[in-house]
Design a protein around this motif. Structure first.
Motif, short mmCIF file in Angstrom:
data_model
loop_
_atom_site.label_atom_id
_atom_site.label_comp_id
_atom_site.label_asym_id
_atom_site.label_seq_id
_atom_site.Cartn_x
_atom_site.Cartn_y
_atom_site.Cartn_z
N GLY A 26 0.80 -1.21 0.00
CA GLY A 26 0.00 0.00 0.00
C GLY A 26 0.82 1.25 0.00
O GLY A 26 2.01 1.26 -0.23
N ALA A 27 0.15 2.35 0.28
CA ALA A 27 0.76 3.65 0.11
C ALA A 27 1.70 4.04 1.21
O ALA A 27 2.51 4.92 1.04
CB ALA A 27 -0.35 4.71 0.00
N ASP A 28 1.65 3.40 2.38
CA ASP A 28 2.62 3.71 3.41
C ASP A 28 3.21 2.42 3.92
O ASP A 28 2.81 1.34 3.58
CB ASP A 28 1.99 4.52 4.55
N ASP A 29 4.24 2.56 4.77
CA ASP A 29 4.98 1.40 5.27
C ASP A 29 4.58 1.04 6.68
O ASP A 29 5.27 0.31 7.37
CB ASP A 29 6.49 1.69 5.23
N ASP A 35 -6.20 -0.60 5.36
CA ASP A 35 -7.08 0.44 5.86
C ASP A 35 -7.08 1.65 4.94
O ASP A 35 -8.12 2.22 4.65
CB ASP A 35 -6.64 0.86 7.27
N SER A 36 -5.87 2.07 4.48
CA SER A 36 -5.81 3.25 3.64
C SER A 36 -6.50 3.01 2.31
O SER A 36 -7.14 3.90 1.76
CB SER A 36 -4.35 3.67 3.41
N ALA A 93 -13.26 -8.67 -9.43
CA ALA A 93 -13.59 -9.17 -8.10
C ALA A 93 -12.40 -9.06 -7.16
O ALA A 93 -11.24 -9.07 -7.59
CB ALA A 93 -14.06 -10.62 -8.19
N GLU A 94 -12.68 -8.98 -5.88
CA GLU A 94 -11.62 -9.02 -4.89
C GLU A 94 -10.90 -10.36 -5.00
O GLU A 94 -11.53 -11.41 -5.13
CB GLU A 94 -12.21 -8.86 -3.48
N GLY A 95 -9.59 -10.32 -4.99
CA GLY A 95 -8.79 -11.52 -5.15
C GLY A 95 -8.29 -11.73 -6.57
O GLY A 95 -7.38 -12.53 -6.79
N ASP A 96 -8.90 -11.02 -7.54
CA ASP A 96 -8.40 -11.11 -8.92
C ASP A 96 -7.02 -10.48 -9.03
O ASP A 96 -6.68 -9.54 -8.30
CB ASP A 96 -9.33 -10.36 -9.89
N PRO A 129 -7.00 -6.72 -0.50
CA PRO A 129 -6.78 -5.79 0.61
C PRO A 129 -5.36 -5.96 1.16
O PRO A 129 -4.89 -7.06 1.37
CB PRO A 129 -7.82 -6.23 1.65
N GLY A 130 -4.67 -4.84 1.35
CA GLY A 130 -3.31 -4.89 1.86
C GLY A 130 -2.25 -5.05 0.80
O GLY A 130 -1.08 -4.87 1.06
N GLN A 131 -2.65 -5.40 -0.44
CA GLN A 131 -1.69 -5.55 -1.52
C GLN A 131 -1.86 -4.49 -2.60
O GLN A 131 -0.95 -4.27 -3.39
CB GLN A 131 -1.82 -6.93 -2.16
#
Length: 333
Positions: A26-29, A35-36, A93-96, A129-131
């Motif tokens: 994501g955008a921060d470390d 969440d972002s 879809a989520e996971g694609d 999410p998270g990736q």
């Protein structure tokens, strides 16, 4: 050839956008990427009309894109997403993993700064999410394959608030266009994420000429299943410190696909070992070399999911290729 990102792997990596945009999180470390992404997705404001007044685009989805500016774009307070072309494919879809051609323009200076079409290949971006970066979560949400989607955002949202290699001011506006071509194929998941120490008899033998590694002999070795986890043979154990994933390593290496006539890459004949952070190389190296002592020679068998995946890399590494590497660990720091 060994770098973690595709093409490698990846044209975006060369212009610094990968850490903020796609495959590395994501955008921060801080660990709050999921969440972002959720926040940006929910706060992204949809624009009506299927066009941007300040820049227009020509070219078919999956074939090419050209932007023509009519005026500068004011930096928005929040990301605004516009569907420029609505595709008639399945819903993303989520996971694609989404095969995506990216076009990025500086809306303040009215200049193109990046295009996957210029680089000749799409990105494979995980919609997890998270990736996935916050801007991409907004670009993918509710879209269908075949669509062309634009996000108008701030440069800081994509590139962070500090200096960047593109020389873009964080306060500039940025236009990110994503052509959502198709759902990308994904390599089979290995049965576990560990390195398994195996007998040399189960692996190809190292071919040397004049003491220099020149290849691998696969005689009597069957091609493994694609979900086979990392296999490791310590051919010679060194006496140095055990490698950590955070180390910067210096190694000589040779890489081959199954029963290949020649290696796809090697450093032995070049007289120039590879020097790189271990965690910046393909994931199978991190898995296979963590814990190996400096001075060792190891042979690794790496499944495609921890190598170059279903997409492969260039002409030498086809999609879903298991990889073998002979690696001499010279030093670590």
């Amino acid at each position: 050839m060994l770098r973690r990102h595709r093409r490698t792997t990846a044209a975006l990596g060369a212009v610094l956008l990968v850490p903020a945009l796609a495959a590395c999180g994501g955008a921060d470390d801080s660990g709050d990427a999921g969440d972002s992404a959720s926040e940006a997705s929910s706060s992204a404001a949809p624009a009506a009309g299927g066009k941007l007044d300040e820049v227009s685009f020509t070219g078919e989805v999956g074939e090419g894109i050209t932007g023509e500016w009519s005026s500068a774009i004011e930096t928005p307070e929040k990301t605004v997403v516009t569907t420029l072309v609505e595709g008639d494919g399945e819903k993303v879809a989520e996971g694609d993993t989404v095969s995506t051609y990216l076009w990025i323009g500086n809306g303040t200076s009215q200049e193109q700064v990046f295009s996957d079409y210029d680089n000749g290949a799409p990105e494979s971006i995980p919609n997890n999410p998270g990736q996935v970066d916050a801007v991409f979560a907004a670009l993918f949400e509710g879209q269908t394959y075949g669509s062309r989607v634009a996000a108008v955002t701030s440069a800081s949202e994509v590139l962070g608030d500090g200096e960047n290699q593109l020389g873009i001011d964080p306060t500039d506006s940025l236009v990110v266009v994503a052509d959502l071509v198709e759902k990308a194929a994904v390599a089979p998941t290995p049965t576990d994420d560990k390195a398994h120490d195996v007998s040399p008899d189960e692996q190809p033998s190292v071919v040397e000429k004049g003491g220099t590694v020149t290849g691998l002999d696969f005689t009597g070795i069957e091609e493994p299943a694609l979900d086979t986890p990392v296999q490791r043979v310590v051919l010679k154990e060194g006496t140095g410190a055990a490698l950590k994933a955070s180390d910067t390593v210096t190694v000589n290496y040779l890489g081959s696909t199954y029963d290949a006539d020649a290696p796809f890459d090697e450093s032995y004949s070049k007289g120039q070992p590879l020097n790189s952070p271990l965690n910046g190389l393909i994931p199978g190296w991190t898995t296979g070399l963590t814990g190996v002592k400096v001075g060792s020679r190891v042979l690794l068998q790496i499944p495609p999911a921890l190598g170059y995946g279903a997409q492969g890399s260039g002409d030498a590494i086809p999609g879903n290729a298991t990889l073998w590497f002979v690696i001499d660990v010279v030093k670590a720091e």
